[in-house]
Design a protein around this motif. Structure first.
Motif, PDB file in Angstrom:
ATOM      1  N   ILE A   1       0.836  -1.206   0.000  1.00  0.00           N
ATOM      2  CA  ILE A   1       0.000   0.000   0.000  1.00  0.00           C
ATOM      3  C   ILE A   1       0.870   1.254   0.000  1.00  0.00           C
ATOM      4  O   ILE A   1       0.601   2.228  -0.721  1.00  0.00           O
ATOM      5  CB  ILE A   1      -0.947  -0.015   1.208  1.00  0.00           C
ATOM      6  CG1 ILE A   1      -1.963  -1.153   1.058  1.00  0.00           C
ATOM      7  CG2 ILE A   1      -1.669   1.319   1.345  1.00  0.00           C
ATOM      8  CD1 ILE A   1      -2.872  -1.312   2.256  1.00  0.00           C
ATOM      9  N   VAL A   2       1.934   1.241   0.801  1.00  0.00           N
ATOM     10  CA  VAL A   2       2.840   2.394   0.828  1.00  0.00           C
ATOM     11  C   VAL A   2       3.460   2.621  -0.547  1.00  0.00           C
ATOM     12  O   VAL A   2       3.543   3.757  -1.037  1.00  0.00           O
ATOM     13  CB  VAL A   2       3.936   2.184   1.891  1.00  0.00           C
ATOM     14  CG1 VAL A   2       5.004   3.263   1.780  1.00  0.00           C
ATOM     15  CG2 VAL A   2       3.332   2.204   3.285  1.00  0.00           C
TER      16      VAL A   2
ATOM     17  N   ARG B   1       0.533  14.235   1.606  1.00  0.00           N
ATOM     18  CA  ARG B   1      -0.546  13.336   2.031  1.00  0.00           C
ATOM     19  C   ARG B   1      -0.079  11.885   2.093  1.00  0.00           C
ATOM     20  O   ARG B   1      -0.322  11.191   3.082  1.00  0.00           O
ATOM     21  CB  ARG B   1      -1.729  13.472   1.069  1.00  0.00           C
ATOM     22  CG  ARG B   1      -2.865  12.487   1.317  1.00  0.00           C
ATOM     23  CD  ARG B   1      -3.998  12.730   0.339  1.00  0.00           C
ATOM     24  NE  ARG B   1      -3.531  12.683  -1.039  1.00  0.00           N
ATOM     25  CZ  ARG B   1      -3.366  11.561  -1.734  1.00  0.00           C
ATOM     26  NH1 ARG B   1      -3.627  10.386  -1.173  1.00  0.00           N
ATOM     27  NH2 ARG B   1      -2.945  11.595  -2.989  1.00  0.00           N
ATOM     28  N   VAL B   2       0.602  11.414   1.047  1.00  0.00           N
ATOM     29  CA  VAL B   2       0.970   9.995   1.005  1.00  0.00           C
ATOM     30  C   VAL B   2       2.098   9.664   1.981  1.00  0.00           C
ATOM     31  O   VAL B   2       2.297   8.497   2.332  1.00  0.00           O
ATOM     32  CB  VAL B   2       1.387   9.582  -0.421  1.00  0.00           C
ATOM     33  CG1 VAL B   2       0.261   9.824  -1.396  1.00  0.00           C
ATOM     34  CG2 VAL B   2       2.647  10.309  -0.873  1.00  0.00           C
TER      35      VAL B   2
ATOM     36  N   ALA C   1      -0.969   6.698   5.980  1.00  0.00           N
ATOM     37  CA  ALA C   1       0.449   6.373   5.822  1.00  0.00           C
ATOM     38  C   ALA C   1       1.034   5.841   7.125  1.00  0.00           C
ATOM     39  O   ALA C   1       1.734   4.820   7.142  1.00  0.00           O
ATOM     40  CB  ALA C   1       1.220   7.604   5.357  1.00  0.00           C
ATOM     41  N   TRP C   2       0.737   6.522   8.232  1.00  0.00           N
ATOM     42  CA  TRP C   2       1.260   6.057   9.522  1.00  0.00           C
ATOM     43  C   TRP C   2       0.680   4.701   9.900  1.00  0.00           C
ATOM     44  O   TRP C   2       1.357   3.879  10.535  1.00  0.00           O
ATOM     45  CB  TRP C   2       0.963   7.088  10.605  1.00  0.00           C
ATOM     46  CG  TRP C   2       1.846   8.286  10.524  1.00  0.00           C
ATOM     47  CD1 TRP C   2       1.513   9.539  10.108  1.00  0.00           C
ATOM     48  CD2 TRP C   2       3.242   8.342  10.846  1.00  0.00           C
ATOM     49  NE1 TRP C   2       2.601  10.374  10.146  1.00  0.00           N
ATOM     50  CE2 TRP C   2       3.676   9.668  10.600  1.00  0.00           C
ATOM     51  CE3 TRP C   2       4.158   7.405  11.309  1.00  0.00           C
ATOM     52  CZ2 TRP C   2       4.989  10.067  10.808  1.00  0.00           C
ATOM     53  CZ3 TRP C   2       5.467   7.800  11.522  1.00  0.00           C
ATOM     54  CH2 TRP C   2       5.872   9.116  11.277  1.00  0.00           C
TER      55      TRP C   2
ATOM     56  N   CYS D   1      -0.051   2.352   7.781  1.00  0.00           N
ATOM     57  CA  CYS D   1       0.702   1.375   6.983  1.00  0.00           C
ATOM     58  C   CYS D   1       2.091   1.143   7.574  1.00  0.00           C
ATOM     59  O   CYS D   1       2.567   0.001   7.643  1.00  0.00           O
ATOM     60  CB  CYS D   1       0.810   1.852   5.538  1.00  0.00           C
ATOM     61  SG  CYS D   1      -0.755   1.850   4.632  1.00  0.00           S
ATOM     62  N   TYR D   2       2.760   2.225   7.989  1.00  0.00           N
ATOM     63  CA  TYR D   2       4.077   2.062   8.611  1.00  0.00           C
ATOM     64  C   TYR D   2       3.973   1.171   9.850  1.00  0.00           C
ATOM     65  O   TYR D   2       4.797   0.266  10.065  1.00  0.00           O
ATOM     66  CB  TYR D   2       4.654   3.421   9.020  1.00  0.00           C
ATOM     67  CG  TYR D   2       4.814   4.412   7.895  1.00  0.00           C
ATOM     68  CD1 TYR D   2       5.006   3.990   6.586  1.00  0.00           C
ATOM     69  CD2 TYR D   2       4.765   5.785   8.138  1.00  0.00           C
ATOM     70  CE1 TYR D   2       5.146   4.900   5.556  1.00  0.00           C
ATOM     71  CE2 TYR D   2       4.910   6.700   7.107  1.00  0.00           C
ATOM     72  CZ  TYR D   2       5.096   6.260   5.824  1.00  0.00           C
ATOM     73  OH  TYR D   2       5.237   7.163   4.802  1.00  0.00           O
ATOM     74  N   LEU D   3       2.967   1.434  10.674  1.00  0.00           N
ATOM     75  CA  LEU D   3       2.796   0.656  11.905  1.00  0.00           C
ATOM     76  C   LEU D   3       2.482  -0.802  11.587  1.00  0.00           C
ATOM     77  O   LEU D   3       2.963  -1.718  12.274  1.00  0.00           O
ATOM     78  CB  LEU D   3       1.675   1.275  12.742  1.00  0.00           C
ATOM     79  CG  LEU D   3       1.465   0.691  14.146  1.00  0.00           C
ATOM     80  CD1 LEU D   3       2.703   0.902  15.001  1.00  0.00           C
ATOM     81  CD2 LEU D   3       0.254   1.343  14.810  1.00  0.00           C
ATOM     82  N   THR D   4       1.696  -1.028  10.542  1.00  0.00           N
ATOM     83  CA  THR D   4       1.368  -2.400  10.154  1.00  0.00           C
ATOM     84  C   THR D   4       2.616  -3.165   9.731  1.00  0.00           C
ATOM     85  O   THR D   4       2.805  -4.335  10.102  1.00  0.00           O
ATOM     86  CB  THR D   4       0.345  -2.389   9.010  1.00  0.00           C
ATOM     87  OG1 THR D   4      -0.838  -1.707   9.435  1.00  0.00           O
ATOM     88  CG2 THR D   4      -0.018  -3.806   8.591  1.00  0.00           C
ATOM     89  N   VAL D   5       3.473  -2.517   8.957  1.00  0.00           N
ATOM     90  CA  VAL D   5       4.703  -3.182   8.513  1.00  0.00           C
ATOM     91  C   VAL D   5       5.602  -3.514   9.704  1.00  0.00           C
ATOM     92  O   VAL D   5       6.121  -4.629   9.827  1.00  0.00           O
ATOM     93  CB  VAL D   5       5.450  -2.294   7.500  1.00  0.00           C
ATOM     94  CG1 VAL D   5       6.807  -2.897   7.158  1.00  0.00           C
ATOM     95  CG2 VAL D   5       4.625  -2.129   6.231  1.00  0.00           C
ATOM     96  N   ILE D   6       5.771  -2.553  10.607  1.00  0.00           N
ATOM     97  CA  ILE D   6       6.660  -2.766  11.754  1.00  0.00           C
ATOM     98  C   ILE D   6       6.129  -3.875  12.660  1.00  0.00           C
ATOM     99  O   ILE D   6       6.851  -4.812  13.032  1.00  0.00           O
ATOM    100  CB  ILE D   6       6.829  -1.451  12.537  1.00  0.00           C
ATOM    101  CG1 ILE D   6       7.569  -0.417  11.678  1.00  0.00           C
ATOM    102  CG2 ILE D   6       7.599  -1.691  13.832  1.00  0.00           C
ATOM    103  CD1 ILE D   6       7.633   0.957  12.304  1.00  0.00           C
TER     104      ILE D   6
END
Length: 305
Positions: free
Chosen positions: A80-81, A181-182, A188-189, A191-196
């Protein structure tokens, strides 16, 4: 006409386009940096252990499913990112007529830019200024003298240049807002948290599945070293076998008794043959003493126990 004749542009269209391309370049660099961090992160959590999950033991299915779910979540978040970052590089085509769907939240800023450009020539909207430029072209085409045609063409170029600069500035605003925005909005945050969290969850689950229990030899060695240092703590006592269990010899089994009986029978037959050879004066009695000693030792009560 208005006092727009004195307007002097501060930026050329090419300069504004370079600024727009620079923002897109920074977004590309940001995406590559995220990819590098993701590569380091996957290596750090041992992502190469994914193939080891195929040999899990019975009862560890939930941990395997948890590892797979965390890995899928991290992959979806990263995808998604990447898609959102690539959206910044999409072409932005603007005209004097505002496209509200394409502008989004940048509509207010674009309206201000278009209004400033139009007011330089006494108009309220950029669309009206664009229509004025078209009428000037028609006037220049119908001009009867070279002087009138030159003045009209110069005026047309001035108006069209201002329109082009306004459109270029609007594209810059749209790209800048999309980039912000992206990179930093709530999605966006998330998605970052999901990856981590996905990578961390995969690391913990994979380590649990692929970890091996302590072998018996290592356990006995550890317990022996702990006993030599002093009394065992309560947390270790339950895992360590008792000293009597470690030092007690194995009890004889039915198989060992059968092997002893067969050995005694073979030695007895060999002793009989040896004694016959002594009777025939082929051997001496001392030659049979070793065999006789083995038979007596095997038949002794201590050997049977």
């Amino acid at each position: 006409m208005s006092d727009g004749d004195d307007a002097t542009p501060t930026l050329r269209v090419a300069d504004v386009d370079k600024m727009t391309d620079a923002i897109r370049g920074r977004i590309d660099l940001f995406g590559k940096a995220l990819a590098a961090l993701a590569t380091l992160g996957t290596g750090g959590v041992g992502l190469t252990k994914a193939a080891d999950l195929a040999g899990w033991d019975h009862g560890e299915e939930k941990w395997v499913l948890a590892a797979v779910a965390c890995l899928v979540a991290a992959a979806v978040g990263a995808l998604i990112v990447a898609v959102r970052l690539m959206g910044v590089n999409e072409p932005v085509v603007l005209t004097a007529s505002l496209d509200e769907e394409q502008l989004g939240k940048a509509k207010t800023d674009v309206n201000v830019i278009f209004g400033e450009a139009a007011q330089k020539f006494g108009f309220s909207t950029l669309l009206a200024l664009d229509e004025h430029a078209m009428s000037l072209r028609r006037v220049a085409a119908r001009a009867t003298s070279e002087d009138q045609r030159a003045r009209t063409a110069a005026r047309t170029n001035e108006v069209q240049g201002e329109i082009d600069r306004a459109l270029a500035r609007a594209r810059l605003v749209v790209v800048r807002r999309n980039a912000t925005r992206v990179v930093s909005d709530r999605r966006a945050w998330l998605c970052y948290l999901t990856v981590i969290l996905g990578l961390m969850g995969f690391a913990l689950s994979a380590d649990y599945v692929t970890s091996e229990p302590q072998s018996s030899l290592e356990l006995v060695k550890t317990c022996g070293e702990a006993r030599s240092a002093g009394p065992l703590p309560s947390s270790v006592t339950s895992d360590c076998p008792s000293p009597s269990a470690e030092s007690a010899p194995p009890s004889p089994t039915a198989g060992s008794r059968e092997r002893r009986a067969a050995l005694i029978e073979e030695l007895t037959a060999l002793l009989t043959t040896c004694e016959e050879a002594v009777a025939d004066e082929m051997l001496q009695e001392a030659d049979c003493d070793a065999i006789a000693g083995l038979v007596r030792e095997l038949l002794s009560p201590g050997a049977v126990e």
